[in-house]
Motif scaffolding. Structure first.
Motif, PDB file in Angstrom:
ATOM      1  N   ILE A 611       0.865  -1.188   0.000  1.00 26.48           N
ATOM      2  CA  ILE A 611       0.000   0.000   0.000  1.00 26.48           C
ATOM      3  C   ILE A 611       0.894   1.227   0.000  1.00 26.48           C
ATOM      4  CG2 ILE A 611      -1.735   1.289   1.301  1.00 26.48           C
ATOM      5  CD1 ILE A 611      -2.797  -1.334   2.337  1.00 26.48           C
ATOM      6  N   LEU A 612       0.564   2.231  -0.852  1.00 27.03           N
ATOM      7  CA  LEU A 612       1.440   3.379  -0.998  1.00 27.03           C
ATOM      8  C   LEU A 612       1.061   4.540  -0.084  1.00 27.03           C
ATOM      9  CD1 LEU A 612       1.960   3.440  -4.887  1.00 27.03           C
ATOM     10  CD2 LEU A 612       3.468   2.519  -3.136  1.00 27.03           C
ATOM     11  N   ASN A 613      -0.223   4.873   0.005  1.00 21.88           N
ATOM     12  CA  ASN A 613      -0.611   6.121   0.678  1.00 21.88           C
ATOM     13  C   ASN A 613      -1.814   5.934   1.589  1.00 21.88           C
ATOM     14  OD1 ASN A 613      -2.290   5.586  -1.380  1.00 21.88           O
ATOM     15  ND2 ASN A 613      -2.166   7.586  -2.377  1.00 21.88           N
ATOM     16  N   ASP A 614      -1.700   5.118   2.577  1.00 19.08           N
ATOM     17  CA  ASP A 614      -2.782   4.896   3.533  1.00 19.08           C
ATOM     18  C   ASP A 614      -2.236   5.117   4.956  1.00 19.08           C
ATOM     19  OD1 ASP A 614      -5.523   3.928   4.223  1.00 19.08           O
ATOM     20  OD2 ASP A 614      -4.317   2.398   5.273  1.00 19.08           O
ATOM     21  N   ASN A 615      -3.104   5.666   5.776  1.00 19.97           N
ATOM     22  CA  ASN A 615      -2.690   5.964   7.164  1.00 19.97           C
ATOM     23  C   ASN A 615      -3.002   4.803   8.083  1.00 19.97           C
ATOM     24  OD1 ASN A 615      -1.850   8.546   6.418  1.00 19.97           O
ATOM     25  ND2 ASN A 615      -3.925   9.375   6.637  1.00 19.97           N
ATOM     26  N   ASP A 616      -2.514   3.663   7.728  1.00 17.15           N
ATOM     27  CA  ASP A 616      -2.663   2.463   8.561  1.00 17.15           C
ATOM     28  C   ASP A 616      -4.107   2.102   8.820  1.00 17.15           C
ATOM     29  OD1 ASP A 616       0.080   2.258   8.713  1.00 17.15           O
ATOM     30  OD2 ASP A 616       0.186   3.508  10.530  1.00 17.15           O
ATOM     31  N   ASN A 617      -5.021   2.498   7.926  1.00 19.69           N
ATOM     32  CA  ASN A 617      -6.421   2.099   8.094  1.00 19.69           C
ATOM     33  C   ASN A 617      -6.630   0.666   7.629  1.00 19.69           C
ATOM     34  OD1 ASN A 617      -7.317   4.594   9.121  1.00 19.69           O
ATOM     35  ND2 ASN A 617      -7.466   5.438   7.035  1.00 19.69           N
ATOM     36  N   PHE A 618      -5.733   0.202   6.740  1.00 19.29           N
ATOM     37  CA  PHE A 618      -5.894  -1.130   6.177  1.00 19.29           C
ATOM     38  C   PHE A 618      -4.555  -1.854   6.180  1.00 19.29           C
ATOM     39  CE2 PHE A 618      -9.112   1.577   4.326  1.00 19.29           C
ATOM     40  CZ  PHE A 618     -10.282   0.850   4.543  1.00 19.29           C
ATOM     41  N   VAL A 619      -4.638  -3.201   6.185  1.00 22.18           N
ATOM     42  CA  VAL A 619      -3.466  -4.065   6.133  1.00 22.18           C
ATOM     43  C   VAL A 619      -3.576  -4.920   4.859  1.00 22.18           C
ATOM     44  CG1 VAL A 619      -2.161  -5.888   7.264  1.00 22.18           C
ATOM     45  CG2 VAL A 619      -3.236  -4.093   8.631  1.00 22.18           C
ATOM     46  N   LEU A 620      -2.517  -4.933   4.014  1.00 23.88           N
ATOM     47  CA  LEU A 620      -2.530  -5.668   2.745  1.00 23.88           C
ATOM     48  C   LEU A 620      -1.527  -6.814   2.813  1.00 23.88           C
ATOM     49  CD1 LEU A 620      -3.302  -6.059  -0.248  1.00 23.88           C
ATOM     50  CD2 LEU A 620      -1.530  -4.386  -0.839  1.00 23.88           C
ATOM     51  N   ASP A 621      -2.012  -8.052   2.605  1.00 24.53           N
ATOM     52  CA  ASP A 621      -1.097  -9.196   2.519  1.00 24.53           C
ATOM     53  C   ASP A 621      -0.314  -9.087   1.204  1.00 24.53           C
ATOM     54  OD1 ASP A 621      -0.211 -11.957   1.700  1.00 24.53           O
ATOM     55  OD2 ASP A 621      -1.009 -12.402   3.689  1.00 24.53           O
ATOM     56  N   PRO A 622       1.052  -9.054   1.268  1.00 26.77           N
ATOM     57  CA  PRO A 622       1.824  -8.774   0.041  1.00 26.77           C
ATOM     58  C   PRO A 622       1.757  -9.888  -0.994  1.00 26.77           C
ATOM     59  CG  PRO A 622       3.275  -9.342   1.860  1.00 26.77           C
ATOM     60  CD  PRO A 622       1.913  -9.218   2.447  1.00 26.77           C
ATOM     61  N   TYR A 623       1.340 -11.081  -0.612  1.00 24.78           N
ATOM     62  CA  TYR A 623       1.341 -12.207  -1.545  1.00 24.78           C
ATOM     63  C   TYR A 623      -0.071 -12.594  -1.977  1.00 24.78           C
ATOM     64  CZ  TYR A 623       6.055 -12.432   0.304  1.00 24.78           C
ATOM     65  OH  TYR A 623       7.326 -12.121   0.689  1.00 24.78           O
ATOM     66  N   SER A 624      -1.006 -12.662  -1.007  1.00 26.32           N
ATOM     67  CA  SER A 624      -2.363 -13.091  -1.367  1.00 26.32           C
ATOM     68  C   SER A 624      -3.231 -11.960  -1.856  1.00 26.32           C
ATOM     69  CB  SER A 624      -3.042 -13.767  -0.163  1.00 26.32           C
ATOM     70  OG  SER A 624      -3.240 -12.826   0.888  1.00 26.32           O
ATOM     71  N   GLY A 625      -2.855 -10.681  -1.517  1.00 28.58           N
ATOM     72  CA  GLY A 625      -3.655  -9.537  -1.941  1.00 28.58           C
ATOM     73  C   GLY A 625      -4.869  -9.298  -1.078  1.00 28.58           C
ATOM     74  N   VAL A 626      -4.995  -9.951   0.068  1.00 29.63           N
ATOM     75  CA  VAL A 626      -6.153  -9.779   0.950  1.00 29.63           C
ATOM     76  C   VAL A 626      -5.999  -8.467   1.723  1.00 29.63           C
ATOM     77  CG1 VAL A 626      -7.406 -10.698   2.922  1.00 29.63           C
ATOM     78  CG2 VAL A 626      -6.571 -12.237   1.131  1.00 29.63           C
ATOM     79  N   ILE A 627      -7.050  -7.631   1.663  1.00 30.72           N
ATOM     80  CA  ILE A 627      -7.073  -6.359   2.418  1.00 30.72           C
ATOM     81  C   ILE A 627      -7.945  -6.565   3.653  1.00 30.72           C
ATOM     82  CG2 ILE A 627      -7.675  -3.923   2.338  1.00 30.72           C
ATOM     83  CD1 ILE A 627      -7.345  -4.028  -0.667  1.00 30.72           C
ATOM     84  N   LYS A 628      -7.386  -6.238   4.804  1.00 30.15           N
ATOM     85  CA  LYS A 628      -8.133  -6.321   6.062  1.00 30.15           C
ATOM     86  C   LYS A 628      -8.219  -4.933   6.697  1.00 30.15           C
ATOM     87  CE  LYS A 628      -7.232 -11.149   7.106  1.00 30.15           C
ATOM     88  NZ  LYS A 628      -6.840 -12.135   8.125  1.00 30.15           N
TER      89      LYS A 628
END
Length: 873
Positions: A611-628
């Motif tokens: 993720i490039l420009n988010d204020n830690d509102n979301f977490v992105l798995d770098p391999y599976s692409g799952v956004i939490k």
């Protein structure tokens, strides 16, 4: 058992297995000296050979071939197509052909030849014996043109004196038949004595007394004639000399003597001692031995006669094979007119001094001494006819014939001392191209003598081997983005044949448009630039074809794998991902999945997300692409979140791309529909009896402050329409007349309308009462309102009565106050609703309708249009 005994046994077995079906014999009789093209015989006619194939009924093309020895001048010729035998330009001379034959052998002058019938399936060997009959083409001749005879003067009348016989090469009646004395002067006559051997000896007869003192010499002519047609004759001068008297003639002890002497007797060996006696004495008793005039010059050269002793000795080497029997006439003379005569028969006995003779006559004509065969020729293909002979006799002349070493050929006995050389197995040019072997003929003498004949056979190649690839499957690899004309490999095939049968050309099969193949060298090159992402593997065939007739070919599979280069950046499935989440979603829940692909392979395809420009509102798995989620959502505080996602591959150097992500917070269905029209449950609408079906008689309109599916409403009449007089539109809420009202329909009708939303997770609804007064006019409104008031006591699931219900007096002031209060409430609700909708108007336009269930997590389809809500105020 030694090698010679083994071959002897093999030859005997071959003779026992003689195939009489393919060996036949014909005998023809002709005259000598026939001109060219005189027919002698017809082989198929004389042997009853049919040219019709019994199995198919078609005509079989048989070929008749004369087996001749290289360099021979054939005496006859054979038509290859008809099998007829004719004379040739080479005249048949019986006297030359059968030189030295005696008169008793006149019917035995013959020559033999062999004819083969081809092809191999119809093969026969025909042995032809042609007996040559004599033609009177030679005149009888005396040994000398002048014959001298000495006769004593005291010779008695009728005494006989031998005259040298004439000879005639012809035989039978064409030989010497008659002698005639010319100018005998009545002093001499002529008599003919025929010997047991059939020879005619002329004798001079004394017919008058002789007196040497009166005449000592008489000159006459003697004529000899044969019995041919036309008759031939010759003459010689006969000169008779009258000699002095000697009245006792010598006498031999034996007039006929037979002796045997081996042919290898050395020069000087005694043959026989002859002895004659004479009753005279003195010089008249001196006996002199001489050869008779009939003794052949050749015999005189071989044997010597001692004139004094009468001993016959060998003076030159003997050869039984040249002459086996010598008949020698010896005269013993004491000087008188009549010598004694003795006949000595010398039998030359055989000694094994001659090796066998091999007569090799080819059926398949050789070229420069070499027979050429095709490797497709069948087994038992006939190559040559071999005749073995031995001039020796008995055991010394018994010959066996065999092949010196192991080769795919054998000898097949067809006649005594005749063999066919033929193939014994199928020939393979690729195994052995050339054969050189000896045929051995060995006699049975002690010691044994043998003779050899060299046979050279070369095979001609047939196109019986297809090209063979070194590898049936050729696997290659090449990097993509190659240059055109790039060398890939050299495809190679081999052919066991030779010459043009081994000349190979290569050809690409289908599905090989990306490649070029040199037809002669087999060099495979790339004709285009490969793109692994378009096609990772090419599978095609390569054909190798030889130049034989017919050509043979084989195929190999070629598999070309295109290796990857990092020439593709990661690619998101959407440039803008939109996800929808419920406002009551717990923290750390999955809100969506980013999907990204890379057309490359291996490490070039391994993608890492960030993720490039988010204020830690979301977490992105770098391999599976799952956004939490890393926050709790509240749509009233923030209705959407937007940030960028970067995808980087593992190539060298790495390639990357970005995509935009929007998280939309979705509303929860927690508000029931609010009725705007009718303004109260006590209002009514007049439905005149003149209203037509389909006309709008009342409107129901409600609003829902939720959004999306939660705000979509559905209108349904749930009670009060028992006659089916009315119909409500489920979307607009318009109530229309289904049929024209009847007089029986006059009165107040209460419709219970249910207004429900399509919210998730459950639907909410509101009930509203719609009163319809069917009548021409509504002149007494108070009466109608009184009816409405009284219907409130009727449960909603029951139909109300019409004008028959009793009118009840009520406080009109109370009613009016209630109406005014209800109207105020409705106004306040409408104001609040309008205010809320204006606040969220922009959000409602941007948000797309979400699906029920789990579809809230999927990216929004940008091309999907929101359904328009039909509302009628």
């Amino acid at each position: 058992m030694d090698l010679r005994d083994f071959y002897l046994l093999a030859a005997l077995i071959a003779c026992l297995r003689l195939d009489s079906a393919i060996a036949q014999e014909l005998i023809y009789t002709i005259r000598e000296e026939l001109p060219e093209n005189v027919p002698i015989g017809n082989i198929p006619k004389d042997l009853n050979i049919s040219h019709i194939n019994a199995a198919t009924g078609t005509s079989a093309s048989l070929v008749y071939r004369l087996v001749s020895k290289a360099g021979d001048a054939p005496l006859v010729k054979v038509s290859s197509s008809t099998g007829e035998i004719f004379t040739t330009s080479n005249r048949i001379d019986r006297e030359k052909l059968c030189a030295g034959a005696s008169y008793a052998e006149e019917n035995e002058c013959f020559f033999e030849l062999e004819v083969v019938i081809l092809p191999n399936d119809f093969f026969r060997l025909i042995k032809i014996k042609i007996i040559v009959k004599d033609t009177n083409d030679n005149a009888p001749m005396f040994p000398s043109p002048v014959i001298n005879i000495s006769i004593p003067e005291n010779t008695l009348i009728n005494s006989r004196f031998p005259i040298p016989s004439a000879t005639d090469p012809d035989t039978g009646f064409n030989g010497v038949q008659h002698y005639e004395l010319l100018n005998g002067q009545s002093v001499f006559g002529l008599d003919i004595v025929e010997t047991p051997e059939g020879e005619k000896w002329p004798q001079l007869i004394v017919q008058q007394n002789l007196d040497r003192e009166q005449k000592d010499t008489y000159v006459m002519k003697i004529k000899v004639e044969d019995g041919g047609t036309p008759q031939k004759s010759s003459t010689a001068i006969l000169q008779v000399t009258v000699s002095d008297v000697n009245d006792n003639r010598p006498v031999f002890k034996e007039g006929q003597v037979e002796v045997h002497i081996p042919e290898n007797a050395p020069v000087g060996t005694s043959v026989i001692q002859l002895h004659a006696t004479d009753a005279d004495i003195g010089s008249n008793a001196e006996i002199r031995y001489i050869f008779g005039a009939q003794v052949a010059p050749a015999t005189k050269r071989l044997f010597a006669l001692n004139n004094t002793t009468g001993l016959i000795t060998v003076q030159r080497s003997l050869d039984r094979e040249e002459t086996a029997i010598h008949k020698v006439t010896v005269l013993a003379s004491d000087g008188s007119s009549t010598p004694a005569r003795a006949t000595v028969t010398i039998n030359v006995t055989d000694v094994n001094d001659n090796p066998p003779n091999i007569d090799l006559r080819y059926i398949i004509s050789p070229i420069n001494g070499t027979v050429y065969l095709s490797e497709k020729d069948p087994v038992n293909t006939k190559i040559a006819l071999i005749t073995v002979s031995d001039k020796d006799t008995d055991v010394n002349g018994k010959v066996i014939c065999f092949i010196e070493r192991e080769v795919p050929f054998h000898l097949k006995a067809v006649y005594d001392n005749q063999y066919l050389l033929e193939t014994s197995s199928l020939l393979d040019y690729e195994g052995t191209k050339e054969f050189s072997f000896k045929i051995v003929a060995s006699d049975s003498g002690k010691p044994s003598l043998n003779q050899t004949a060299l046979v050279r056979v070369k095979l001609e190649d047939e196109n019986d081997n297809p090209p063979i690839f070194n590898q049936p499957v050729i696997e290659l690899s090449v990097s993509e983005n190659n240059r055109r004309g790039l060398y890939l490999t050299t495809i190679s095939a081999t052919d066991e044949d030779s010459g043009k049968n081994a000349d190979i050309v290569y050809q690409l099969g289908p599905n090989a448009s990306f490649f070029d193949l040199d037809r002669k060298t087999g060099v495979l090159t790339a004709s285009r630039v490969f793109d692994r992402e378009e096609q990772e593997r090419f599978i095609f065939t390569v054909t190798a074809r030889d130049n034989g007739t017919p050509p043979l070919q084989s195929q190999a599979a070629v598999i070309v794998t295109v290796l990857d280069e990092n020439d593709n950046s990661p690619k998101f499935t959407h440039n803008h991902f939109q996800f929808f989440v419920s406002e009551n979603l717990p923290k750390y829940s999955t809100v969506g999945v980013i999907t990204v692909t890379d057309a490359d392979a291996g490490e070039n395809k391994a993608v890492t997300l960030s993720i490039l420009n988010d204020n830690d509102n979301f977490v992105l798995d770098p391999y599976s692409g799952v956004i939490k989620s890393n926050v709790s959502f509240d749509r009233e505080q923030q209705s959407s979140y937007t940030f960028d996602v970067k995808a980087t591959d593992g190539g060298q150097p790495p390639r990357s791309s970005t995509a935009k992500v929007t998280i939309n917070v979705m509303d929860v269905n927690d508000n029931s529909p609010v009725v705007i029209s009718p303004p109260s449950n006590t209002s009514f609408k007049l439905v005149p009896l003149s209203a037509i079906p389909g006309s709008v008689v009342a409107e129901v309109f409600a609003v829902d402050i939720d959004t999306g599916m939660n705000a979509e409403l559905k209108y349904t009449i749930v009670s009060g329409n028992n006659k089916g007089l009315f119909r409500i539109d489920p979307v607009t809420g318009n109530i229309t007349l289904e049929e024209k009202p009847a007089p029986t329909d006059v009165g107040l009708h209460r419709l219970v309308v249910n207004i429900s939303d399509l919210g998730y997770p459950k639907s909410l609804h509101t009930l509203v009462l719609v009163f319809l007064y069917v009548n021409d006019t509504a002149g007494n409104a108070s009466y109608i309102y009184d009816l409405i008031r009284r219907t409130m006591e009727t449960p909603l699931d029951r139909n109300i009565g019409d004008s028959s219900q009793p009118y009840q007096n009520e406080d009109y002031l109370t009613i009016m106050i209630a109406i005014v209060a209800g109207a105020m409430v409705v106004i306040v609700v409408i104001f609040v609703t309008v205010l809320v909708r204006c606040r969220h108007a922009s959000r409602f336009k941007a948000a797309q309708r979400s699906k029920q269930g789990a579809e809230w997590m999927s990216p929004n389809q940008e091309n999907k249009q929101n359904k328009k809500k039909k509302r009628k105020k």
